[in-house]
Design a protein around this motif. Structure first.
Motif, PDB file in Angstrom:
ATOM      1  N   ALA A  28      37.839  44.133  47.843  1.00  0.00           N
ATOM      2  CA  ALA A  28      36.581  43.716  47.207  1.00  0.00           C
ATOM      3  C   ALA A  28      35.798  44.925  46.726  1.00  0.00           C
ATOM      4  O   ALA A  28      35.086  44.863  45.722  1.00  0.00           O
ATOM      5  CB  ALA A  28      35.743  42.896  48.187  1.00  0.00           C
ATOM      6  N   GLY A  29      35.940  46.042  47.448  1.00  0.00           N
ATOM      7  CA  GLY A  29      35.212  47.244  47.073  1.00  0.00           C
ATOM      8  C   GLY A  29      35.876  48.090  46.015  1.00  0.00           C
ATOM      9  O   GLY A  29      35.254  48.981  45.442  1.00  0.00           O
ATOM     10  N   THR A  30      37.162  47.825  45.758  1.00  0.00           N
ATOM     11  CA  THR A  30      37.872  48.648  44.774  1.00  0.00           C
ATOM     12  C   THR A  30      37.547  48.142  43.374  1.00  0.00           C
ATOM     13  O   THR A  30      38.364  47.484  42.727  1.00  0.00           O
ATOM     14  CB  THR A  30      39.390  48.621  45.043  1.00  0.00           C
ATOM     15  OG1 THR A  30      39.616  48.932  46.407  1.00  0.00           O
ATOM     16  CG2 THR A  30      40.117  49.646  44.188  1.00  0.00           C
ATOM     17  N   MET A  31      36.344  48.449  42.925  1.00  0.00           N
ATOM     18  CA  MET A  31      35.852  47.915  41.655  1.00  0.00           C
ATOM     19  C   MET A  31      36.184  48.798  40.468  1.00  0.00           C
ATOM     20  O   MET A  31      36.215  48.331  39.334  1.00  0.00           O
ATOM     21  CB  MET A  31      34.325  47.749  41.726  1.00  0.00           C
ATOM     22  CG  MET A  31      33.851  46.821  42.806  1.00  0.00           C
ATOM     23  SD  MET A  31      32.052  46.831  42.918  1.00  0.00           S
ATOM     24  CE  MET A  31      31.802  45.681  44.274  1.00  0.00           C
ATOM     25  N   VAL A  32      36.410  50.087  40.725  1.00  0.00           N
ATOM     26  CA  VAL A  32      36.560  51.014  39.613  1.00  0.00           C
ATOM     27  C   VAL A  32      37.923  50.896  38.937  1.00  0.00           C
ATOM     28  O   VAL A  32      38.050  51.160  37.735  1.00  0.00           O
ATOM     29  CB  VAL A  32      36.328  52.473  40.087  1.00  0.00           C
ATOM     30  CG1 VAL A  32      37.485  52.986  40.911  1.00  0.00           C
ATOM     31  CG2 VAL A  32      36.070  53.387  38.895  1.00  0.00           C
ATOM     32  N   ILE A  33      38.949  50.462  39.683  1.00  0.00           N
ATOM     33  CA  ILE A  33      40.319  50.469  39.146  1.00  0.00           C
ATOM     34  C   ILE A  33      40.476  49.614  37.896  1.00  0.00           C
ATOM     35  O   ILE A  33      41.045  50.072  36.898  1.00  0.00           O
ATOM     36  CB  ILE A  33      41.330  50.061  40.239  1.00  0.00           C
ATOM     37  CG1 ILE A  33      41.243  51.012  41.450  1.00  0.00           C
ATOM     38  CG2 ILE A  33      42.747  50.041  39.681  1.00  0.00           C
ATOM     39  CD1 ILE A  33      41.482  52.474  41.115  1.00  0.00           C
ATOM     40  N   PRO A  34      39.996  48.330  37.881  1.00  0.00           N
ATOM     41  CA  PRO A  34      40.189  47.535  36.656  1.00  0.00           C
ATOM     42  C   PRO A  34      39.467  48.102  35.439  1.00  0.00           C
ATOM     43  O   PRO A  34      39.825  47.787  34.305  1.00  0.00           O
ATOM     44  CB  PRO A  34      39.605  46.160  37.042  1.00  0.00           C
ATOM     45  CG  PRO A  34      39.614  46.126  38.522  1.00  0.00           C
ATOM     46  CD  PRO A  34      39.377  47.543  38.958  1.00  0.00           C
ATOM     47  N   PHE A  35      38.429  48.914  35.676  1.00  0.00           N
ATOM     48  CA  PHE A  35      37.639  49.440  34.555  1.00  0.00           C
ATOM     49  C   PHE A  35      37.895  50.923  34.304  1.00  0.00           C
ATOM     50  O   PHE A  35      37.183  51.549  33.507  1.00  0.00           O
ATOM     51  CB  PHE A  35      36.146  49.218  34.842  1.00  0.00           C
ATOM     52  CG  PHE A  35      35.783  47.773  35.063  1.00  0.00           C
ATOM     53  CD1 PHE A  35      35.744  46.881  34.008  1.00  0.00           C
ATOM     54  CD2 PHE A  35      35.497  47.306  36.328  1.00  0.00           C
ATOM     55  CE1 PHE A  35      35.423  45.554  34.203  1.00  0.00           C
ATOM     56  CE2 PHE A  35      35.167  45.984  36.540  1.00  0.00           C
ATOM     57  CZ  PHE A  35      35.132  45.102  35.471  1.00  0.00           C
TER      58      PHE A  35
END
Length: 412
Positions: A28-35
């Motif tokens: 849930a915290g790994t937000m940077v990867i898709p962007f």
């Protein structure tokens, strides 16, 4: 219907539930990867080729990390590896925002993924330790449900944070959630309760060479192809959303969250159905690869509405390939060599990340998006044909084993 759905989650030990919880927190915290690709393109103004090279370093770090994890998990135990990986990668995530040049980001991503990807092989050894052979596919599907529940919230929250506060804040969120996840793990699962000590000296021990396990090596190739197709939704697809349809980060996040929602709802029931009806795993993986391959053909249509059925096909393809691919790898690993096998299995996806990002970006830069989608569709077709070859190899191996057993009984 709800009761029947909840029955899919029965009979798992406490350790698997704790592992599932920290997997959810971490994902849930790994937000940077898709962007990440959009961040490099729009904020840092990198070229497609430079973005591809950063993703190559992403994959190289993943390969190094999984190799180290396999070695260390067999020697010092998966617990220590998991703790080091999540805690340290949390710190590196926070520091990564200060890498703004091409060279700095390449090195930052290399260090980050080397440390972060030490987690997965150790986690798979942990999962195997606390499950029976019959429950492994279900347990893996449960942890994937946690991954996708996190993935359901992560991209949407990440998109909102980027739009309201900017990219810098999601690096902090990524880092803090990694550290929080491992604190939860350490609090509820003590090292002394885990069977860390592996048997180093026992009768009949012999060194195992993965390279001589030909069915397993072919399986790794199929997994790599599957990974190349899947990683397109994190690398080239967000750029395609923006450049072809002018979609915002929030809109892209919603579309990517559809993948997580569907897997959360349907993957474990599908796995249970396949297991209960004794459907051949290779046939399931074959169908899954065909669906993933077909999803790219829908991107050739010039309509934004095609993005939804594309994600549906990709998601159901993922549900029919990933859990059973993992189960096959676990089933072929030998005692005291689980770390080595799980590392090799995970490394196949690390190589996939390198090839997926670099090949996708280069094809787009030279020939455009449509050429990339056709290439990926063709690659998926090749992977589905290789599944038949693997099935034949396994059948031949089992027949040979049965003959040896029969010969032993006849001699007696």
């Amino acid at each position: 219907m709800i009761k029947k759905y909840l029955n899919n989650f029965k009979d798992f030990p406490k350790e698997i539930w704790i592992l599932t919880l920290i997997t959810f927190i971490n994902r849930a915290g790994t937000m940077v990867i898709p962007f990440l690709s959009k961040y490099m393109k729009e904020n840092l103004e990198f070229s497609y080729s430079q973005i591809g090279w950063v993703m190559v370093f992403f994959g190289i770090g993943s390969i190094i990390g999984t190799w180290l994890s396999g070695k260390l998990s067999d020697k010092i135990g998966f617990y220590k590896v998991m703790v080091f990986s999540l805690f340290t990668s949390g710190i590196v995530f926070i520091l990564l925002q200060y890498a703004t040049t091409f060279e700095e980001l390449c090195m930052g991503i290399l260090v980050l993924t080397t440390i972060a990807d030490m987690f997965r092989p150790a986690m798979l050894v942990c999962l195997k330790t606390f499950t029976t052979k019959e429950n492994r596919a279900r347990a893996f599907a449960l942890t994937r449900a946690a991954v996708n529940l996190g993935f359901l919230f992560g991209p949407v929250l990440g998109g909102l944070i980027i739009m309201q506060l900017g990219y810098g804040y999601i690096f902090y969120v990524d880092g803090i959630t990694c550290i929080l996840a491992i604190i939860v793990f350490m609090f509820f699962v003590k090292e002394k309760t885990l069977p860390l000590k592996l048997k180093k000296h026992h009768e009949g021990f012999k060194k195992i060479s993965i390279r001589k396990d030909h069915p397993f090596m072919l399986h790794l190739l199929i997994c790599m192809i599957t990974g190349i197709l899947f990683f397109q939704i994190f690398t080239t697809l967000p750029l395609y959303h923006k450049e072809r349809f002018n979609m915002s980060e929030f809109d892209s996040g919603l579309l990517l969250s559809l993948n997580g929602l569907l897997i959360l709802l349907f993957e474990l029931p599908i796995v249970n159905y396949v297991i209960k009806n004794k459907i051949d795993n290779h046939r399931v993986i074959f169908i899954g690869l065909l669906l993933m391959s077909s999803s790219f053909l829908l991107l050739l249509l010039p309509w934004e509405a095609a993005l939804i059925p594309m994600m549906l096909l990709m998601t159901f393809g993922v549900m029919l390939t990933f859990p059973f691919a993992n189960s096959f790898a676990m089933g072929r690993s030998y005692e005291s060599h689980e770390g080595k096998y799980m590392a090799a299995f995970t490394m196949s996806y690390s190589f996939a990340h390198i090839l997926s990002a670099k090949s996708g970006m280069e094809i787009i830069q030279r020939s455009g998006y449509d050429a990339n989608w056709m290439f990926m569709a063709g690659l998926g077709m090749v992977g589905s044909l290789l599944v038949f070859k693997l099935f034949a190899m396994v059948e031949k191996e089992e027949l040979k084993t049965d003959r040896k057993v029969d010969a032993i009984f006849l001699d007696e």
